[in-house]
Design an enzyme around this catalytic site. Structure first.
Site, PDB file in Angstrom:
ATOM      1  N   CYS A  13       0.824  -1.219   0.000  1.00 30.70           N
ATOM      2  CA  CYS A  13       0.000   0.000   0.000  1.00 30.70           C
ATOM      3  C   CYS A  13       0.863   1.277   0.000  1.00 30.70           C
ATOM      4  CB  CYS A  13      -0.927   0.003   1.210  1.00 30.70           C
ATOM      5  SG  CYS A  13      -1.924   1.505   1.276  1.00 30.70           S
ATOM      6  N   LYS A  40      -9.560  -9.405   5.546  1.00 29.02           N
ATOM      7  CA  LYS A  40      -9.279  -8.467   6.642  1.00 29.02           C
ATOM      8  C   LYS A  40      -9.632  -9.069   8.004  1.00 29.02           C
ATOM      9  CE  LYS A  40     -10.408  -4.485   3.797  1.00 29.02           C
ATOM     10  NZ  LYS A  40     -11.424  -3.509   3.462  1.00 29.02           N
TER      11      LYS A  40
HETATM   12  N1  LIG Z   1      -7.151   7.831   1.648  1.00 30.97           N
HETATM   13  C1  LIG Z   1      -6.599   6.684   2.317  1.00 30.97           C
HETATM   14  C2  LIG Z   1      -6.416   5.576   1.310  1.00 30.97           C
HETATM   15  C3  LIG Z   1      -5.986   4.264   1.969  1.00 30.97           C
HETATM   16  C4  LIG Z   1      -6.247   3.088   1.047  1.00 30.97           C
HETATM   17  O1  LIG Z   1      -6.870   3.196  -0.013  1.00 30.97           O
HETATM   18  N2  LIG Z   1      -5.768   1.918   1.481  1.00 30.97           N
HETATM   19  C5  LIG Z   1      -6.033   0.718   0.721  1.00 30.97           C
HETATM   20  C6  LIG Z   1      -4.768  -0.104   0.521  1.00 30.97           C
HETATM   21  S1  LIG Z   1      -3.586   0.736  -0.450  1.00 30.97           S
HETATM   22  C7  LIG Z   1      -6.981  -0.159   1.518  1.00 30.97           C
HETATM   23  O2  LIG Z   1      -6.865  -0.273   2.714  1.00 30.97           O
HETATM   24  N3  LIG Z   1      -7.893  -0.800   0.819  1.00 30.97           N
HETATM   25  C8  LIG Z   1      -8.812  -1.705   1.416  1.00 30.97           C
HETATM   26  C9  LIG Z   1     -10.210  -1.421   1.026  1.00 30.97           C
HETATM   27  O3  LIG Z   1     -10.467  -0.453   0.302  1.00 30.97           O
HETATM   28  O4  LIG Z   1     -11.088  -2.181   1.454  1.00 30.97           O
HETATM   29  C10 LIG Z   1      -5.276   7.064   2.991  1.00 30.97           C
HETATM   30  O5  LIG Z   1      -4.632   8.003   2.512  1.00 30.97           O
HETATM   31  O6  LIG Z   1      -4.917   6.456   4.013  1.00 30.97           O
END
Ligand SMILES: N[C@@H](CCC(=O)N[C@@H](CS)C(=O)NCC(=O)O)C(=O)O
Length: 232
Positions: A13, A40
């Site tokens: 990530c 998760k």
């Molecule tokens: N806007 C968030 C974006 C975080 C994000 O998109 N994380 C992704 C992994 S890169 C995630 O956890 N995805 C899991 C999901 O959407 O269920 C940040 O800046 O922390």
């Protein structure tokens, strides 16, 4: 008493990486737990409002959203990674606000599913890169190598993960997109040589990132596979 920091992330990530770069630049000792986002754990869903990573536990408090995490760290742990001057700081924050747009524009090339899609994505990527080129040329007001000069800033921490992924893709796709943006190229090169950035990925990043490209059935992955087959 010193606070304890526990970062919850996933191996590839870029938003997690942004938080790691900020912590590394501040030399904060922290524990990290990587989770599988395709499965998760319940405890993540209990503490992460959007079910996303990164999450940072500071003692018993839970923080989420990479920008909020980076800003919190900057307010509480020296050295400041934002400029002292309020106008410069506001401009830095404006450019960190552009990180999601930048990420999605480059993503149209990196994660395209076909050659045609990658070519279609060029226009968006080029627009995003030209905005940054202009920022580096006009607004930065210094010779770099980083956004604010010779020390890493939160702007650098925000963009580095995406420039890194673009560099990985570019080594294979060879779109030449960066040729038109020498300041972005030099900035990206400086970031990729920065120790905090180098140490910001999980130990198995390369392998996990490739699996990610494969799972997403990207054109990039098909080229990586074809290159490997040709080299055998
Ligand atoms: N806007 C968030 C974006 C975080 C994000 O998109 N994380 C992704 C992994 S890169 C995630 O956890 N995805 C899991 C999901 O959407 O269920 C940040 O800046 O922390």
């Amino acid at each position: 008493m010193a606070k304890s920091y526990h970062l919850i992330g996933s191996y590839t990530c870029p938003w997690v990486q942004r938080a790691v770069i900020a912590m590394r630049a501040k030399e904060v000792p922290f524990e990290v737990t990587y989770v599988d986002l395709r499965d998760k754990p319940d405890w993540l869903l209990e503490i992460s409002p959007h079910g996303k990573v990164p999450v940072l536990k500071v003692d018993d408090e839970v923080l989420f959203e990479s920008n909020a995490i980076a800003e919190y760290l900057d307010e509480t742990v020296p050295p400041r990674l934002h400029p002292e001057d309020p106008i410069k700081r506001a401009r830095n924050r404006a450019w960190t606000d552009f990180v999601p747009g930048f990420s999605s524009a480059l993503g149209k090339v990196i994660y395209a599913k076909s050659k045609e899609e990658a070519e279609e994505g060029r226009a968006a990527a080029s627009r995003a890169l030209s905005l940054l080129e202009e920022a580096l040329a006009k607004e930065r007001g210094n010779d770099g190598p980083y956004f604010n000069g010779d020390t890493l800033s939160l702007v650098d921490a925000g963009y580095a993960p995406f420039l890194q992924r673009f560099g990985i893709a570019e080594a294979v796709l060879r779109t030449g997109l960066l040729d038109g943006f020498p300041l972005v190229r030099a900035w990206s090169d400086a970031l990729m040589q920065n120790g905090y950035v180098i140490n910001s990925t999980a130990p198995n990043f390369a392998q996990e990132y490739e699996s990610n490209l494969q799972r997403r059935e990207t054109y990039l992955w098909s080229l990586i596979e074809a290159n490997r087959a040709a080299a055998q």
